[in-house]
Motif scaffolding. Sequence first.
Motif, mmCIF file in Angstrom:
data_model
loop_
_atom_site.group_PDB
_atom_site.id
_atom_site.type_symbol
_atom_site.label_atom_id
_atom_site.label_comp_id
_atom_site.label_asym_id
_atom_site.label_seq_id
_atom_site.Cartn_x
_atom_site.Cartn_y
_atom_site.Cartn_z
ATOM 1 N N LYS A 55 0.843 -1.084 -0.152
ATOM 2 C CA LYS A 55 -0.089 0.008 -0.115
ATOM 3 C C LYS A 55 0.933 1.194 0.186
ATOM 4 N N ARG A 56 1.880 1.317 0.719
ATOM 5 C CA ARG A 56 2.795 2.390 0.953
ATOM 6 C C ARG A 56 3.831 2.557 -0.424
ATOM 7 N N GLY A 57 3.787 1.398 -1.358
ATOM 8 C CA GLY A 57 4.527 1.536 -2.519
ATOM 9 C C GLY A 57 5.926 1.129 -2.443
ATOM 10 N N TRP A 58 6.069 0.342 -1.278
ATOM 11 C CA TRP A 58 7.665 -0.096 -1.249
ATOM 12 C C TRP A 58 7.702 -1.512 -1.942
ATOM 13 N N VAL A 59 6.702 -2.089 -2.179
ATOM 14 C CA VAL A 59 6.714 -3.608 -2.818
ATOM 15 C C VAL A 59 5.670 -3.572 -3.894
ATOM 16 N N PRO A 60 6.175 -3.664 -5.309
ATOM 17 C CA PRO A 60 5.243 -3.961 -6.392
ATOM 18 C C PRO A 60 3.878 -4.798 -5.915
ATOM 19 N N LYS A 61 2.636 -4.484 -6.467
ATOM 20 C CA LYS A 61 1.656 -4.891 -6.110
ATOM 21 C C LYS A 61 1.662 -6.283 -6.780
ATOM 22 N N PRO A 62 1.066 -7.176 -6.088
ATOM 23 C CA PRO A 62 0.966 -8.793 -6.334
ATOM 24 C C PRO A 62 -0.177 -8.716 -7.675
ATOM 25 N N GLN A 71 8.484 -9.175 -6.168
ATOM 26 C CA GLN A 71 7.723 -8.953 -5.037
ATOM 27 C C GLN A 71 8.355 -9.483 -3.688
ATOM 28 N N LEU A 72 8.382 -10.759 -3.880
ATOM 29 C CA LEU A 72 9.310 -11.777 -2.933
ATOM 30 C C LEU A 72 10.545 -11.252 -2.319
ATOM 31 N N ALA A 73 11.762 -11.028 -3.557
ATOM 32 C CA ALA A 73 12.854 -10.626 -3.346
ATOM 33 C C ALA A 73 12.823 -9.191 -2.512
ATOM 34 N N ARG A 74 11.923 -8.187 -2.932
ATOM 35 C CA ARG A 74 12.116 -7.013 -2.207
ATOM 36 C C ARG A 74 11.330 -7.223 -0.724
ATOM 37 N N SER A 112 16.061 -10.154 -7.138
ATOM 38 C CA SER A 112 16.395 -11.426 -6.528
ATOM 39 C C SER A 112 17.941 -11.442 -6.439
ATOM 40 N N GLN A 113 18.443 -10.872 -7.831
ATOM 41 C CA GLN A 113 19.956 -10.718 -7.594
ATOM 42 C C GLN A 113 20.532 -9.892 -6.637
ATOM 43 N N LEU A 114 19.876 -8.698 -6.205
ATOM 44 C CA LEU A 114 20.217 -7.765 -5.203
ATOM 45 C C LEU A 114 20.325 -8.628 -3.785
ATOM 46 N N TYR A 115 19.058 -9.548 -3.590
ATOM 47 C CA TYR A 115 19.073 -10.182 -2.354
ATOM 48 C C TYR A 115 20.304 -11.088 -2.393
ATOM 49 N N ASN A 116 20.522 -11.707 -3.514
ATOM 50 C CA ASN A 116 21.704 -12.954 -3.574
ATOM 51 C C ASN A 116 22.941 -12.287 -3.248
ATOM 52 N N TYR A 117 23.032 -10.979 -3.524
ATOM 53 C CA TYR A 117 24.458 -10.534 -3.166
ATOM 54 C C TYR A 117 24.436 -9.971 -1.742
ATOM 55 N N LEU A 118 23.448 -9.644 -1.336
ATOM 56 C CA LEU A 118 23.275 -9.288 0.154
ATOM 57 C C LEU A 118 23.520 -10.464 1.016
ATOM 58 N N CYS A 119 22.841 -11.857 0.632
ATOM 59 C CA CYS A 119 22.905 -12.946 1.362
ATOM 60 C C CYS A 119 24.424 -13.387 1.280
ATOM 61 N N ALA A 120 25.175 -13.275 0.041
ATOM 62 C CA ALA A 120 26.577 -13.790 -0.205
ATOM 63 C C ALA A 120 27.607 -13.012 0.613
ATOM 64 N N ILE A 121 27.080 -11.666 1.033
ATOM 65 C CA ILE A 121 28.234 -10.935 1.713
ATOM 66 C C ILE A 121 27.811 -11.075 3.167
ATOM 67 N N VAL A 122 26.635 -11.254 3.532
ATOM 68 C CA VAL A 122 26.361 -11.531 4.997
ATOM 69 C C VAL A 122 27.050 -12.719 5.401
ATOM 70 N N ARG A 123 26.800 -13.780 4.503
ATOM 71 C CA ARG A 123 27.350 -15.050 4.734
ATOM 72 C C ARG A 123 28.799 -15.039 4.980
ATOM 73 N N ARG A 124 29.692 -13.985 4.331
ATOM 74 C CA ARG A 124 31.067 -14.030 4.806
ATOM 75 C C ARG A 124 31.495 -13.108 5.805
ATOM 76 N N MET A 125 30.295 -12.225 6.662
ATOM 77 C CA MET A 125 30.741 -11.354 7.470
ATOM 78 C C MET A 125 31.010 -12.311 8.705
ATOM 79 N N ARG A 126 32.140 -12.463 9.258
ATOM 80 C CA ARG A 126 32.191 -13.295 10.532
ATOM 81 C C ARG A 126 32.602 -12.307 11.746
ATOM 82 N N PRO A 127 31.806 -12.036 12.606
ATOM 83 C CA PRO A 127 31.633 -11.330 13.756
ATOM 84 C C PRO A 127 32.977 -11.523 14.698
#
Length: 186
Positions: A55-62, A71-74, A112-127
């Motif tokens: 409704k707020r326009g942050w995710v494309p309408k289904p 929509q799912l990736a966003r 979905s590629q943006l999400y993939n990049y984010l996940c790949a980076i987060v996986r490699r971040m070792r606190p």
Amino acid sequence: MGLTYLPGTSLPDTSADRSAFSQMEPLLAATGGLSLSQVAAVTGLEGSTIQNWVKRGWVPKPVGKKYGETQLARILIISALRDCMQLEQIAKLLAYVNGQVEDRSDDIIGESQLYNYLCAIVRRMRPEEGLSLAKVRQLVGEETAGYSGPTPDAAGRLEKALTVMALACHAGRIKNLAEELLHELT
């Protein structure tokens, strides 16, 4: 190390050797898109929260009450970032990367590629190894090394946005850990 989850989901991360979004693809293919209740189950979000984001326009309408790949990736990206970023900031960050939500022609990368990049980076971040801005930028650069976008500034925009996203995800992990430890005290 304990069980880890895909960022923005309630699903275990079993995709260490492949793209994170590939775990969603069989669900999307089998159903021709996910219903609101299915998206809620995957993300752990309330259906009303997802509807509010649309409704707020942050995710494309289904389309036909079905949430597809975009929509799912966003939704997954927003969900992953909301622990440590205000929703309005997330919306601005995603607009910085991909412009208007309903206009795919201004995108510099698929959601979905943006999400993939984010996940790949987060996986490699070792606190436990310590984390600096320089290290996060290095990880972002390594993951996006093969990216060439539709505009001359696309790679730089993507790297800046992913750096913010990765830091926010990391901050969210730390926040959740602190809350778990606090809960043990009471």
